[in-house]
Design an enzyme around this catalytic site. Structure first.
Site, mmCIF file in Angstrom:
data_model
loop_
_atom_site.group_PDB
_atom_site.id
_atom_site.type_symbol
_atom_site.label_atom_id
_atom_site.label_comp_id
_atom_site.label_asym_id
_atom_site.label_seq_id
_atom_site.Cartn_x
_atom_site.Cartn_y
_atom_site.Cartn_z
ATOM 1 N N SER A 46 58.302 68.242 -85.683
ATOM 2 C CA SER A 46 58.953 68.629 -84.455
ATOM 3 C C SER A 46 58.510 69.324 -83.938
ATOM 4 O O SER A 46 57.399 69.603 -82.594
ATOM 5 C CB SER A 46 60.199 68.354 -84.213
ATOM 6 O OG SER A 46 60.998 69.028 -82.824
ATOM 7 N N SER A 93 63.844 65.498 -78.772
ATOM 8 C CA SER A 93 64.973 66.011 -79.451
ATOM 9 C C SER A 93 63.930 67.198 -79.987
ATOM 10 O O SER A 93 63.819 67.023 -81.958
ATOM 11 C CB SER A 93 65.942 65.679 -79.342
ATOM 12 O OG SER A 93 66.974 66.610 -79.816
ATOM 13 N N GLU A 94 63.866 68.655 -79.841
ATOM 14 C CA GLU A 94 63.476 69.156 -80.753
ATOM 15 C C GLU A 94 63.980 69.960 -82.452
ATOM 16 O O GLU A 94 63.248 70.384 -83.143
ATOM 17 C CB GLU A 94 62.889 70.433 -80.528
ATOM 18 C CG GLU A 94 64.498 71.570 -80.133
ATOM 19 C CD GLU A 94 64.514 71.648 -78.304
ATOM 20 O OE1 GLU A 94 64.673 70.288 -77.917
ATOM 21 O OE2 GLU A 94 65.514 72.783 -78.421
ATOM 22 N N ASN A 95 65.103 68.946 -82.645
ATOM 23 C CA ASN A 95 65.532 69.233 -84.125
ATOM 24 C C ASN A 95 65.163 67.682 -84.163
ATOM 25 O O ASN A 95 65.624 68.338 -86.080
ATOM 26 C CB ASN A 95 67.502 68.917 -83.649
ATOM 27 C CG ASN A 95 67.814 68.031 -82.865
ATOM 28 O OD1 ASN A 95 67.378 67.457 -82.222
ATOM 29 N ND2 ASN A 95 69.178 67.357 -83.806
ATOM 30 N N ASN A 119 60.848 66.401 -73.497
ATOM 31 C CA ASN A 119 62.148 67.995 -73.171
ATOM 32 C C ASN A 119 62.478 67.994 -72.778
ATOM 33 O O ASN A 119 62.562 68.528 -72.137
ATOM 34 C CB ASN A 119 61.238 68.530 -74.542
ATOM 35 C CG ASN A 119 62.558 69.459 -75.510
ATOM 36 O OD1 ASN A 119 63.132 70.599 -74.900
ATOM 37 N ND2 ASN A 119 62.736 69.357 -76.875
#
Lengths: 242, 213
Positions: B88, B46-48, B23
């Site tokens: 996520s 991607s943390e979204n 990340n």
């Protein structure tokens, strides 16, 4: 079966809004936000709202229009850096703010929808986030207790849906929408396309219809992009025929 | 000469290993994607809600439904997948991500990190940073060595609100690289940018560190 399908965003919220209520709104930045339902909340004039959403839109779009309308009393978010009005209202003491780490926010909502009252996470241990909360050791590591979150109303946005309330999201527009759909006392979904029952394919459904009370096809989508970032195409090599 | 932003990103990219799930935070960490070493394949999370981030789209091909956590438009790869924010952060908190590279405002001798808030001044929020530092196996911070004011960012104790306590493994600044042993094992300077002498680093660092020999 009760008819979930509504013909307008305004109609979809009929009888659900009241001053002082808590609303969850899906989306990450401006991606996957229920833009038609937010506009309908704006038009309703309902105020004194607590809004749970990862971000708060930008100054003139998304949840930012509720801020501009003076309708929000408190925000529960993980990041609001895109919104200057937000910063101004907060620093002036006109807006309450509760920051949650993004994963904690998502999990609190998931827990709320799943009937789990609280959970323990390592996130935030030793920081402001853990202040006033129970911290407990499990297997030699410290965890902080976080409570579940629910809302009077969840508004979410999906790519496609059907009359049963089944939803399918597209790409990163999914984000918080599926968890929020589970955590509203009432959940209203807006979709870009309302498909006939059966067309979505039972194995492809992201949010089963049980979580959705009302569904409406949005009248129009601006689909605004916050930061258009592109790369150049490989430059054509300049040359001349000989 | 102090390292440029690209050189810092390139140095951070040397921390990548083949097969890693990684990340990358906003700012210099995003540039790390441009310096992935030859023969190393990593998957960017991607943390979204995306695994397998592709490059930025060509002009005219940006998709409003496809952004990274910095809200920039991106593209997908054949191997990409999408998921909810809850899934996520199950990846992040559950220890499934190998490496997190993120920016910092202050890093302390004990590995404490502050990077989300300046009380009374900056109101942005922590986003996913607290979850990343709490859950990812290895945490690398890339930041300028000092504030614009000249104030040290490698400090004895963080004065800013913490993002995580005892969470940083490695700090890469424009002047050098510092290893931190979590739980009080101390800080070691392991590399200096070419042409930067030890005296300059000492003068610009508040926290104690030893020099690797």
């Amino acid at each position: 079966m009760a008819d979930k399908v509504q013909t307008s965003a305004q109609g979809a919220l009929d009888g659900l809004l009241f001053d002082g209520m808590t609303i969850m709104a899906g989306g990450f930045g401006l991606c996957g936000i229920p833009e038609n339902l937010i506009a309908a909340v704006r038009a309703s004039g309902v105020n004194d709202l607590t809004v749970i959403s990862n971000n708060c839109g930008v100054d003139d779009f998304g949840l930012g229009i509720l801020l501009a309308g003076g309708q929000i009393r408190k925000m529960i978010s993980s990041y609001v850096g895109e919104n200057r009005l937000f910063e101004r209202l907060y620093l002036a003491g006109e807006l309450e703010l509760e920051f949650n780490p993004q994963g904690t926010l998502a999990e609190r909502i998931r827990a709320g929808g799943a009937g789990v009252a609280a959970f323990f996470t390592r996130t935030g241990v030793g920081t402001q986030v853990a202040e006033g909360k129970e911290v407990r050791e499990f297997d030699g590591e410290l965890y902080v207790m976080e409570r579940a979150l629910t809302a009077d109303l969840a508004i979410v946005r999906a790519w496609k849906g059907d009359a049963a309330g089944n939803l399918v999201y597209r790409k990163t527009a999914r984000n918080f929408n599926p968890v929020m759909a589970t955590a509203g006392k009432v959940t209203v979904a807006e979709v870009e396309t309302l498909a006939p029952i059966g067309a979505l394919g039972p194995d492809q459904i992201h949010t089963p219809g049980i979580f959705v009370d009302r569904i409406v096809q949005g009248a129009a989508y601006e689909r605004r992009i916050e930061r258009v970032t592109t790369r150049p195409r490989a430059a054509a090599v300049a040359r001349e025929e000989v | 000469m102090a390292w440029t932003r690209e050189e810092m990103a390139a140095r951070a990219a040397a921390e990548l290993r083949d097969g890693f799930y990684v990340n990358l935070g906003i700012g210099i960490p995003t540039l790390v994607a441009n310096h992935i070493p030859a023969g190393v394949q990593v998957t960017l999370q991607s943390e979204n809600g995306m695994l397998g981030m592709g490059p930025f789209p060509y002009e005219g091909e940006a998709d409003p439904d496809l952004i990274n956590a910095g809200k920039q438009t991106i593209t997908e790869l054949a191997s990409s997948s999408y998921f909810s924010s809850a899934d996520s952060f199950a990846m992040i908190r559950g220890g499934h991500i190998d490496l997190s590279i993120l920016g910092g405002m202050q890093v302390a001798e004990n590995g404490d990190l502050a990077n989300w808030m300046v009380p009374g001044k900056m109101v942005k929020g922590m986003g996913g940073a607290m979850d990343l530092v709490a859950g990812v196996r290895r945490v690398v911070v890339v930041m300028e060595h000092t504030e614009r004011s000249g104030a040290a960012k490698l400090v004895r104790r963080c004065s800013l609100p913490l993002t995580g306590a005892g969470v940083v493994d490695l700090v890469i600044t424009d002047l050098g690289v510092f290893q931190i042993a979590r739980h009080g094992g101390g800080v070691r300077l392991t590399e200096r940018a070419a042409g930067v002498d030890l005296e300059e680093i000492r003068a610009k660092t508040e926290g104690a560190f030893e020099v690797a020999t």
